[in-house]
Design a protein around this motif. Structure first.
Motif, PDB file in Angstrom:
ATOM      1  N   ASN A   1      42.435  47.108  49.101  1.00 20.34           N
ATOM      2  CA  ASN A   1      43.512  46.123  49.102  1.00 20.34           C
ATOM      3  C   ASN A   1      43.643  45.508  47.702  1.00 20.34           C
ATOM      4  OD1 ASN A   1      45.466  44.301  49.779  1.00 20.34           O
ATOM      5  ND2 ASN A   1      44.114  42.972  50.961  1.00 20.34           N
ATOM      6  N   LYS A   2      44.225  46.263  46.806  1.00 21.96           N
ATOM      7  CA  LYS A   2      44.347  45.824  45.410  1.00 21.96           C
ATOM      8  C   LYS A   2      45.782  45.406  45.147  1.00 21.96           C
ATOM      9  CE  LYS A   2      40.772  49.030  44.013  1.00 21.96           C
ATOM     10  NZ  LYS A   2      40.795  50.243  44.812  1.00 21.96           N
TER      11      LYS A   2
ATOM     12  N   ARG B   1      37.770  58.186  34.458  1.00 22.67           N
ATOM     13  CA  ARG B   1      38.365  57.165  35.326  1.00 22.67           C
ATOM     14  C   ARG B   1      39.779  56.881  34.847  1.00 22.67           C
ATOM     15  NH1 ARG B   1      35.205  56.474  39.666  1.00 22.67           N
ATOM     16  NH2 ARG B   1      33.043  56.345  39.080  1.00 22.67           N
ATOM     17  N   THR B   2      40.594  56.361  35.745  1.00 19.55           N
ATOM     18  CA  THR B   2      41.894  55.877  35.297  1.00 19.55           C
ATOM     19  C   THR B   2      41.649  54.624  34.476  1.00 19.55           C
ATOM     20  OG1 THR B   2      42.238  54.431  37.212  1.00 19.55           O
ATOM     21  CG2 THR B   2      43.043  56.720  37.389  1.00 19.55           C
ATOM     22  N   LEU B   3      42.619  54.250  33.675  1.00 20.77           N
ATOM     23  CA  LEU B   3      42.486  53.059  32.854  1.00 20.77           C
ATOM     24  C   LEU B   3      42.244  51.829  33.737  1.00 20.77           C
ATOM     25  CD1 LEU B   3      42.606  51.845  30.015  1.00 20.77           C
ATOM     26  CD2 LEU B   3      45.082  51.662  30.289  1.00 20.77           C
ATOM     27  N   SER B   4      43.046  51.696  34.777  1.00 23.53           N
ATOM     28  CA  SER B   4      42.924  50.555  35.680  1.00 23.53           C
ATOM     29  C   SER B   4      41.552  50.509  36.347  1.00 23.53           C
ATOM     30  CB  SER B   4      44.028  50.625  36.736  1.00 23.53           C
ATOM     31  OG  SER B   4      43.949  49.531  37.612  1.00 23.53           O
ATOM     32  N   ASP B   5      41.082  51.649  36.846  1.00 22.90           N
ATOM     33  CA  ASP B   5      39.787  51.695  37.520  1.00 22.90           C
ATOM     34  C   ASP B   5      38.653  51.364  36.557  1.00 22.90           C
ATOM     35  OD1 ASP B   5      38.116  52.291  39.852  1.00 22.90           O
ATOM     36  OD2 ASP B   5      37.487  54.058  38.711  1.00 22.90           O
ATOM     37  N   TRP B   6      38.711  51.913  35.342  1.00 17.33           N
ATOM     38  CA  TRP B   6      37.660  51.653  34.365  1.00 17.33           C
ATOM     39  C   TRP B   6      37.604  50.164  34.005  1.00 17.33           C
ATOM     40  CZ3 TRP B   6      36.946  49.595  29.567  1.00 17.33           C
ATOM     41  CH2 TRP B   6      35.716  49.845  28.964  1.00 17.33           C
TER      42      TRP B   6
END
Length: 62
Positions: free
Chosen positions: A7-8, A33-38
């Motif tokens: 739930n982001k 990783r994606t930029l957001s995830d990293w």
């Protein structure tokens, strides 16, 4: 059923220089990783570490 961490729906904007963005993108790519995830994982890890350090420091006399 979705996991609680799926739930982001909130976002945080961060300003950075083009050089900083390139550095962050390179680190995310290296970590696969994606930029957001990293960014999210890095910030959460740092926040947890800082709060743990703060809790340990409460018991110390100054």
């Amino acid at each position: 059923m979705p996991r609680a961490d799926d739930n982001k729906d909130h976002s945080i904007k961060v300003r950075c220089t083009p050089e900083q963005r390139k550095l962050i993108e390179k680190a995310a790519e290296k970590a696969e990783r994606t930029l957001s995830d990293w960014i999210r994982r890095t910030i959460v890890k740092q926040a947890e570490a800082q709060l743990a350090d703060d809790e340990q420091g409460k018991g110390k006399k100054r």
